[in-house]
Every structure is written in C-alpha cells, then in structure tokens.
Scaffold this motif. Sequence first.
Motif, PDB file in Angstrom:
ATOM      1  N   UNK A 139       4.335   2.589 -10.947  1.00  0.00           N
ATOM      2  CA  UNK A 139       2.917   2.898 -11.051  1.00  0.00           C
ATOM      3  C   UNK A 139       2.673   4.346 -10.633  1.00  0.00           C
ATOM      4  N   UNK A 140       1.563   4.896 -11.110  1.00  0.00           N
ATOM      5  CA  UNK A 140       1.236   6.292 -10.867  1.00  0.00           C
ATOM      6  C   UNK A 140       0.303   6.417  -9.662  1.00  0.00           C
ATOM      7  N   UNK A 141       0.627   7.304  -8.735  1.00  0.00           N
ATOM      8  CA  UNK A 141      -0.185   7.502  -7.548  1.00  0.00           C
ATOM      9  C   UNK A 141      -0.552   8.977  -7.405  1.00  0.00           C
ATOM     10  N   UNK A 142      -1.735   9.209  -6.804  1.00  0.00           N
ATOM     11  CA  UNK A 142      -2.226  10.564  -6.577  1.00  0.00           C
ATOM     12  C   UNK A 142      -2.543  10.777  -5.095  1.00  0.00           C
ATOM     13  N   UNK A 143      -2.353  12.013  -4.641  1.00  0.00           N
ATOM     14  CA  UNK A 143      -2.806  12.399  -3.334  1.00  0.00           C
ATOM     15  C   UNK A 143      -4.280  12.784  -3.380  1.00  0.00           C
ATOM     16  N   UNK A 144      -4.816  13.136  -2.222  1.00  0.00           N
ATOM     17  CA  UNK A 144      -6.245  13.432  -2.128  1.00  0.00           C
ATOM     18  C   UNK A 144      -6.572  14.873  -2.530  1.00  0.00           C
ATOM     19  N   UNK A 195      -0.105  18.858  -9.735  1.00  0.00           N
ATOM     20  CA  UNK A 195      -1.093  19.210 -10.736  1.00  0.00           C
ATOM     21  C   UNK A 195      -2.183  20.009 -10.039  1.00  0.00           C
ATOM     22  N   UNK A 196      -2.985  20.736 -10.810  1.00  0.00           N
ATOM     23  CA  UNK A 196      -4.080  21.487 -10.200  1.00  0.00           C
ATOM     24  C   UNK A 196      -5.316  21.418 -11.082  1.00  0.00           C
ATOM     25  N   UNK A 213       0.853  -1.192   0.000  1.00  0.00           N
ATOM     26  CA  UNK A 213       0.000   0.000   0.000  1.00  0.00           C
ATOM     27  C   UNK A 213       0.886   1.239   0.000  1.00  0.00           C
ATOM     28  N   UNK A 214       0.542   2.195  -0.858  1.00  0.00           N
ATOM     29  CA  UNK A 214       1.281   3.448  -0.956  1.00  0.00           C
ATOM     30  C   UNK A 214       0.300   4.599  -0.770  1.00  0.00           C
ATOM     31  N   UNK A 215       0.711   5.591  -0.003  1.00  0.00           N
ATOM     32  CA  UNK A 215      -0.125   6.773   0.203  1.00  0.00           C
ATOM     33  C   UNK A 215       0.671   8.039  -0.069  1.00  0.00           C
ATOM     34  N   UNK A 216      -0.012   9.030  -0.634  1.00  0.00           N
ATOM     35  CA  UNK A 216       0.538  10.374  -0.786  1.00  0.00           C
ATOM     36  C   UNK A 216      -0.342  11.300   0.047  1.00  0.00           C
ATOM     37  N   UNK A 217       0.275  12.014   0.971  1.00  0.00           N
ATOM     38  CA  UNK A 217      -0.482  12.900   1.847  1.00  0.00           C
ATOM     39  C   UNK A 217       0.024  14.321   1.680  1.00  0.00           C
ATOM     40  N   UNK A 218      -0.891  15.198   1.241  1.00  0.00           N
ATOM     41  CA  UNK A 218      -0.538  16.596   1.005  1.00  0.00           C
ATOM     42  C   UNK A 218      -0.879  17.457   2.216  1.00  0.00           C
ATOM     43  N   UNK A 219      -0.200  18.578   2.331  1.00  0.00           N
ATOM     44  CA  UNK A 219      -0.505  19.561   3.363  1.00  0.00           C
ATOM     45  C   UNK A 219      -0.039  20.923   2.895  1.00  0.00           C
ATOM     46  N   UNK A 220      -0.558  21.975   3.530  1.00  0.00           N
ATOM     47  CA  UNK A 220      -0.074  23.318   3.268  1.00  0.00           C
ATOM     48  C   UNK A 220      -1.008  24.223   2.491  1.00  0.00           C
ATOM     49  N   UNK A 221      -2.143  23.713   2.041  1.00  0.00           N
ATOM     50  CA  UNK A 221      -3.064  24.574   1.324  1.00  0.00           C
ATOM     51  C   UNK A 221      -3.749  25.564   2.250  1.00  0.00           C
ATOM     52  N   UNK A 222      -4.534  26.468   1.656  1.00  0.00           N
ATOM     53  CA  UNK A 222      -5.256  27.426   2.456  1.00  0.00           C
ATOM     54  C   UNK A 222      -5.664  28.647   1.670  1.00  0.00           C
ATOM     55  N   UNK A 232      -0.899  16.089  -5.565  1.00  0.00           N
ATOM     56  CA  UNK A 232       0.437  15.528  -5.635  1.00  0.00           C
ATOM     57  C   UNK A 232       0.391  14.250  -6.481  1.00  0.00           C
ATOM     58  N   UNK A 233       1.451  14.031  -7.238  1.00  0.00           N
ATOM     59  CA  UNK A 233       1.546  12.852  -8.098  1.00  0.00           C
ATOM     60  C   UNK A 233       2.940  12.264  -7.983  1.00  0.00           C
ATOM     61  N   UNK A 234       3.028  10.942  -8.046  1.00  0.00           N
ATOM     62  CA  UNK A 234       4.348  10.313  -7.978  1.00  0.00           C
ATOM     63  C   UNK A 234       4.357   9.009  -8.752  1.00  0.00           C
TER      64      UNK A 234
END
Length: 121
Positions: free
Chosen positions: A108-113, A37-38, A1-10, A95-97
């Motif tokens: 493989x390609x993964x995306x954050x929430x 990406x946005x 299992x792989x997770x991408x977790x973003x932070x810092x928006x606002x 976020x993408x990785x």
Amino acid sequence: QVQLVESGGGLVQPGGSLRLSCAASGSIFSIYTMGWYRQSPGKQRDLVATITSGGSTNYADSVKGRFTISRDNAKNTVYLQMNTLKPEDTAVYYCNANIKRVGASIYSNYWGQGTQVTVSS
C-alpha cells in the motif's frame, strides 16, 4: 498502523544545501519503493526522486546532478541530500513509501505529513 515522519526542512540561501530524512515505523513487513515528492502553492505534487529496496534510483530532470536519494533499509529510512538549491526548489516536500504491513498480502502507498523547504536570500 504505519507512519512516515519527515525531518530536515527549513530556510536556506540559494546555492546552499539541506538534507531531508523520512523514517517509516509501525507494523512493517517490507518496503519496496521509497521516494520524495514536492508541491508548490497552486501546483500539482511532482516526483523528485525514488529509490527501490535494491538501490535503483530515479530523478526528476530538474534535480539531476544536484539531489541524491539514499536509504537505510535496516532503519526503514530514506534521505534526500539537496545541493546547489535554487529558489524554484521551494516547496513542501513529501515522503512516500510502498509498504507491505505485517499480515498483508499487498503493498500500500503511504505519505508523510510534509516538510517545508524554502530557498531564499
């Protein structure tokens, strides 16, 4: 299992700055490209910036000179420093990785929430 977790928006005023972070975790063997990406309501998801494991970067024309992407390979983390923000930068930032999991033979390609960035006075 792989997770991408973003932070810092606002919410930030025009001309202001924000820094986004994205940490990858899980059974990771290696990460090649990481990026941001946005997507605005009613529009497609567009590239903002990418960075390879070797440090090569690529930016959308609309953010060149204002945004800087960087990464910490030891922490599996990518950052996006956003300066001189404009109302048109308002979007959900994803976020993408490209990640090779432990035991896998391919990337493989993964995306954050996603994290919301709103630029408004």
